[in-house]
Every structure is written in C-alpha cells, then in structure tokens.
Design a protein around this motif. Structure first.
Motif, short mmCIF file in Angstrom:
data_model
loop_
_atom_site.label_atom_id
_atom_site.label_comp_id
_atom_site.label_asym_id
_atom_site.label_seq_id
_atom_site.Cartn_x
_atom_site.Cartn_y
_atom_site.Cartn_z
N ARG A 146 0.84 -1.21 0.00
CA ARG A 146 0.00 0.00 0.00
C ARG A 146 0.87 1.26 0.00
NH1 ARG A 146 -3.60 -3.15 -1.69
NH2 ARG A 146 -4.39 -4.65 -0.20
N THR A 147 2.00 1.21 0.72
CA THR A 147 2.91 2.36 0.76
C THR A 147 3.53 2.59 -0.61
OG1 THR A 147 3.40 1.93 3.10
CG2 THR A 147 4.94 3.33 1.91
N ALA A 148 3.96 1.51 -1.27
CA ALA A 148 4.54 1.64 -2.61
C ALA A 148 3.53 2.24 -3.58
CB ALA A 148 5.02 0.27 -3.11
N MET A 149 2.27 1.80 -3.48
CA MET A 149 1.24 2.35 -4.38
C MET A 149 0.95 3.81 -4.04
SD MET A 149 0.79 -0.11 -6.44
CE MET A 149 2.49 -0.59 -6.12
N MET A 150 1.04 4.16 -2.75
CA MET A 150 0.87 5.56 -2.35
C MET A 150 1.96 6.42 -2.98
SD MET A 150 1.29 7.16 1.48
CE MET A 150 3.07 6.89 1.45
N TYR A 151 3.22 5.94 -2.88
CA TYR A 151 4.33 6.69 -3.49
C TYR A 151 4.09 6.85 -4.99
CZ TYR A 151 7.25 6.23 0.71
OH TYR A 151 7.77 6.32 1.99
N ARG A 152 3.63 5.79 -5.64
CA ARG A 152 3.41 5.84 -7.09
C ARG A 152 2.35 6.88 -7.42
NH1 ARG A 152 5.13 3.21 -11.33
NH2 ARG A 152 6.42 1.81 -10.12
N ARG A 153 1.26 6.92 -6.63
CA ARG A 153 0.21 7.92 -6.88
C ARG A 153 0.73 9.35 -6.72
NH1 ARG A 153 -3.00 4.21 -3.71
NH2 ARG A 153 -4.52 3.20 -5.02
#
Length: 198
Positions: free
Chosen positions: A117-124
């Motif tokens: 979820r953190t990686a996807m947050m960074y990507r967003r």
C-alpha cells in the motif's frame, strides 16, 4: 479471514453471527480482531460506511489497549476503504501509520500488505524511485519469511511496478508468481487479482 478472501457473503454471515454471540468476557484483542474482520469483509462487499465505522472502532479499541496488530489491521482497512471513498489524504495517513506500528512486529503478511500500500501511495504521488525501493524491500522481506500471503503481496507490487514501467514480460512473470502464492495460500481474491493483471 480466509473465508472472507474466498466467499465474502458467507464470511459476513458468519462474522455477524460471531459478533452476536461473542461472550461478554471476550478480550479486547478478540473484539478488535472481529471488528477488523467485519470491516475487511464490508470493504470487499462495498459496504463503505459500515466498513469505515468498524475499522475506526477497531483502531480506537486497539490503540487504547496497545494492540499493535489490531491497530495495523485497522489502518490497512482504513487505507483500503479510503481509496473507495476517494479520500487519498486518509489513505496516506493510515498507510504511514501502519508502517510505524508494524516496526518490529513479526507479521510478514501484514507488513507486506502495508509495504504494498505504501509503494502504491508513493506511485500515486509521483515518487517512483521510492515506490520501486519499497517494492524491492517488500520482496526481500517476503522471501526471507517464506510466508505465502507476504509473497503474493510482494509479487503483486513487483508486477504493478513492471507493468506501469512498460516491462510487460517481467510483469507477467510476477503476476504468475502472485497467482501461485495466492493459490497455495487459499486466497481466491488475490488469485483473481493476479489473473486480472495477467
């Protein structure tokens, strides 16, 4: 939780029955776990308001009793539900909090989900280097733990990273690995996500 991943309506009936018959002397950790279970199932069933209520109740109860696992589970539910609500600020806060809470906790399945979820947050947020770094760290932790759920989440993160950077061959390889790990863990929802990715 396994039933929730495979048959959310059946799991919801059982979880509501468990809530109705929970003994008065049940521990606070058991109550928080049940609230988190209800919230996760409600997220899967798109019962967004109920999911938000149960996740917040679980978080508050867990925080009050220093139950880090309960807090982390609630944070992950809040983060998932916040995406459905279009509240990316709440998602960011919950994901960030889950990473802090899980520091030193031996739950590779929860940690891998939080890191995904953190990686996807960074990507967003356009922080691609941070997203890739987090994804690679997730894979390292999952491989060391050899936890099937952790491995499924780690491969999902790698697959998404490769897919979004145009490396489709590598993305397919990771979605295939995700599918195998999810199947071995009896997590049909994650298995379905891998098939969608493929």
């Amino acid at each position: 939780r396994i039933l929730a991943e495979n048959d959310a309506p059946a799991a919801y009936r059982q979880a509501e029955h468990l809530q109705a018959t929970l003994p008065a002397d049940a521990t606070d950790a058991a109550r928080a776990r049940l609230l988190n279970l209800l919230s996760r199932i409600e997220i899967y069933l798109a019962l967004t308001d109920r999911a938000a209520t149960h996740a917040q109740q679980a978080f508050d109860l867990s925080k009050q009793h220093a139950d880090r696992i309960g807090q982390a589970e609630a944070d992950l539910n809040i983060a998932l539900n916040a995406v459905n609500q279009g509240r990316l600020d709440a998602m960011t806060a919950a994901v960030t909090d889950s990473m802090v809470i899980l520091d030193g906790v031996d739950r590779p399945d929860l940690l891998s989900e939080a890191m995904l979820r953190t990686a996807m947050m960074y990507r967003r947020q356009g922080q691609l280097d941070d997203s890739i770094t987090m994804t690679m760290q997730t894979m390292e932790i999952a491989r060391r733990s050899n936890d099937l759920v952790a491995l499924a989440y780690a491969h999902q993160g790698m697959a998404i990273s490769f897919e979004q950077s145009g490396h489709l061959k590598e993305a397919r390889e990771h979605y295939t690995q995700m599918r195998e790990q999810a199947h071995a863990a009896h997590m049909q929802r994650l298995e379905a996500e891998s098939i969608i990715g493929l």
